[in-house]
Design a protein around this motif. Structure first.
Motif, mmCIF file in Angstrom:
data_model
loop_
_atom_site.group_PDB
_atom_site.id
_atom_site.type_symbol
_atom_site.label_atom_id
_atom_site.label_comp_id
_atom_site.label_asym_id
_atom_site.label_seq_id
_atom_site.Cartn_x
_atom_site.Cartn_y
_atom_site.Cartn_z
ATOM 1 N N GLY A 1 -45.938 49.304 -26.648
ATOM 2 C CA GLY A 1 -46.056 50.742 -26.425
ATOM 3 C C GLY A 1 -45.833 51.496 -27.727
ATOM 4 N N ASP A 2 -45.245 52.669 -27.607
ATOM 5 C CA ASP A 2 -45.026 53.495 -28.796
ATOM 6 C C ASP A 2 -43.643 53.286 -29.402
ATOM 7 N N SER B 1 -40.396 54.988 -34.203
ATOM 8 C CA SER B 1 -40.757 55.973 -33.178
ATOM 9 C C SER B 1 -40.197 55.498 -31.845
ATOM 10 N N MET B 2 -39.509 56.392 -31.171
ATOM 11 C CA MET B 2 -38.948 56.033 -29.866
ATOM 12 C C MET B 2 -38.934 57.242 -28.946
ATOM 13 N N TYR C 1 -43.043 45.919 -33.129
ATOM 14 C CA TYR C 1 -43.325 46.703 -31.922
ATOM 15 C C TYR C 1 -42.569 46.153 -30.718
ATOM 16 N N GLY C 2 -42.067 47.084 -29.918
ATOM 17 C CA GLY C 2 -41.314 46.701 -28.732
ATOM 18 C C GLY C 2 -42.244 46.300 -27.593
ATOM 19 N N VAL C 3 -41.883 45.215 -26.916
ATOM 20 C CA VAL C 3 -42.640 44.759 -25.750
ATOM 21 C C VAL C 3 -41.680 44.743 -24.570
ATOM 22 N N GLN C 4 -42.058 45.448 -23.505
ATOM 23 C CA GLN C 4 -41.163 45.509 -22.342
ATOM 24 C C GLN C 4 -41.114 44.183 -21.613
ATOM 25 N N VAL C 5 -39.915 43.688 -21.382
ATOM 26 C CA VAL C 5 -39.768 42.426 -20.668
ATOM 27 C C VAL C 5 -40.061 42.654 -19.184
ATOM 28 N N GLY C 6 -40.808 41.730 -18.604
ATOM 29 C CA GLY C 6 -41.037 41.756 -17.152
ATOM 30 C C GLY C 6 -41.852 42.938 -16.674
ATOM 31 N N MET D 1 -52.677 56.163 -29.691
ATOM 32 C CA MET D 1 -51.794 55.668 -30.747
ATOM 33 C C MET D 1 -51.688 54.148 -30.778
ATOM 34 N N LYS D 2 -51.612 53.555 -29.591
ATOM 35 C CA LYS D 2 -51.445 52.103 -29.543
ATOM 36 C C LYS D 2 -52.607 51.404 -30.259
#
Ligand code: UDP
Ligand code: MG
Length: 343
Positions: free
Chosen positions: A165-166, A100-101, A127-132, A188-189
């Motif tokens: 996130g999603d 999912s993106m 799951y993607g984790v946003q850097v910074g 959703m998270k």
């Protein structure tokens, strides 16, 4: 649960893209996705969920389908919100692996490729984790976030990663588990974390939004946070009880103090200021507590109505059952679904 590396080719890779007024972004994103992800699997399906867009999203996607891109368009009957659109997409996705993106191009395609590599290593959720992300937020925002996660996670048996996130990859068995969760208010998270499975974080740097602007302003984030808390935590209700007890104890002490004051110094009339302040303060506390309880009551109200989460208006192109049936996992991997039906 023991996971083993997966070596077989992916029969069908699904990418779910909730889209609200994203015509311009989808025009470049869908061809790009199809080009770069097609080599990863035998078949690829890009499931675009049109969440009641008011721009040219639908004609744009139809045009891309006509050009032969492996896109399926799921059109909702109005704007239901990202969480519902994502649920609709996960319900429609048929792949062994589902990603999912966002459809604004902020989630890098290169990260999707890395996610698939991790899936091959045996992870069920990546799951993607946003850097910074934290560093770019204001002090107040970081404090709210910390309070939110504290409330969400207090006493809970599952870990909800804070900066995720999603943007995710899910194995089919995770998608099937998610479909069994019937609640109306979707956070959703939290649901992703609740179902469990073997998960792995992957860092990514979000791209700039190519066109348009974010749909998630502060008030919308706040309402999503309230949904999350009321759906996953009873801590606020317990705090109400604790506060009630504390105020009762304090009022008994205050009462005793007034009696002692009268007996020792004969001073029976306490100041008007004290009286007025305590009445208004307690009225405030009571309204606040009622408000907290009302949030939970509202959630029960939403749940008992049992309305569907979304209404589908159209699904194009029609299911290519014959072609997909050959590539669906049931045919060659009966054990996975059998395992899941026992869940
Ligand atoms: N979105 C949606 N329905 C909505 C709002 C947003 O489907 O009501 C989609 C939007 O098109 C995008 C994704 O959700 O693909 C994330 O939205 P946005 O980029 O506005 O959020 P941000 O990236 O700023 O968190
Ligand atoms: Mg975005």
């Amino acid at each position: 649960m023991q996971s083993v590396p997966r070596s077989a080719e992916i029969p069908l890779l699904s990418v779910v893209l909730p889209a609200f007024n994203e015509a311009k972004n989808l025009a470049w994103l869908l061809p790009e996705l199809s080009l770069r992800l097609a080599p990863l699997a035998a078949h690829l399906e890009l499931v675009v969920v049109d969440d009641g867009s008011r721009d040219d999203t639908v004609p744009q996607v139809r045009q891309l389908i006509a050009q032969g891109l492996p896109v399926r368009l799921l059109q909702l009957s109005r704007n239901f919100g990202k969480e519902a659109a994502l649920t609709a997409g996960l319900d429609a996705a048929q792949g062994q692996v589902v990603v999912s993106m966002d459809s604004d191009g902020q989630h890098p395609i290169a990260t999707v490729v890395e996610m698939v590599t991790l899936w091959r290593q045996g992870f069920d959720v990546v799951y993607g984790v946003q850097v910074g992300r934290r560093a770019s937020q204001s002090w107040a925002r970081r404090t709210y976030t910390r309070l939110f996660y504290w409330l969400m996670q207090k006493g809970s048996r599952f870990q909800m990663p804070a900066d995720a996130g999603d943007f995710r990859l899910l194995d089919r068995q995770v998608v099937l588990a998610l479909r069994q969760l019937p609640e109306r208010a979707r956070y959703m998270k939290g649901l992703f974390a609740w179902v469990g499975f073997k998960a792995k974080a992957i860092e990514f740097v979000p791209e700039e939004r190519a066109y348009g602007e974010t749909h998630f302003k502060f008030t919308r984030l706040l309402s999503l946070a309230v949904t999350g808390i009321t759906a996953f935590s009873k801590v606020p209700l317990r705090l109400v009880s604790a506060l009630g007890m504390l105020v009762s104890v304090l009022s008994v002490i205050f009462g005793l103090w007034i009696v002692c004051e009268k007996l020792l110094w004969g001073n029976s009339v306490s100041g008007f200021a004290t009286l007025a302040a305590s009445i208004t303060f307690l009225a405030g506390v009571q309204l606040l507590c009622l408000g907290i309880i009302a949030e939970y009551l509202g959630r029960v109200f939403d749940e008992v109505k049992r309305r569907p989460l979304y209404v589908t208006q159209d699904l194009t192109p029609p299911f290519e059952q014959a072609r997909l049936a050959q590539s669906l996992p049931q045919a060659d991997k009966p054990t996975r679904d059998a395992e899941l039906s026992e869940l």
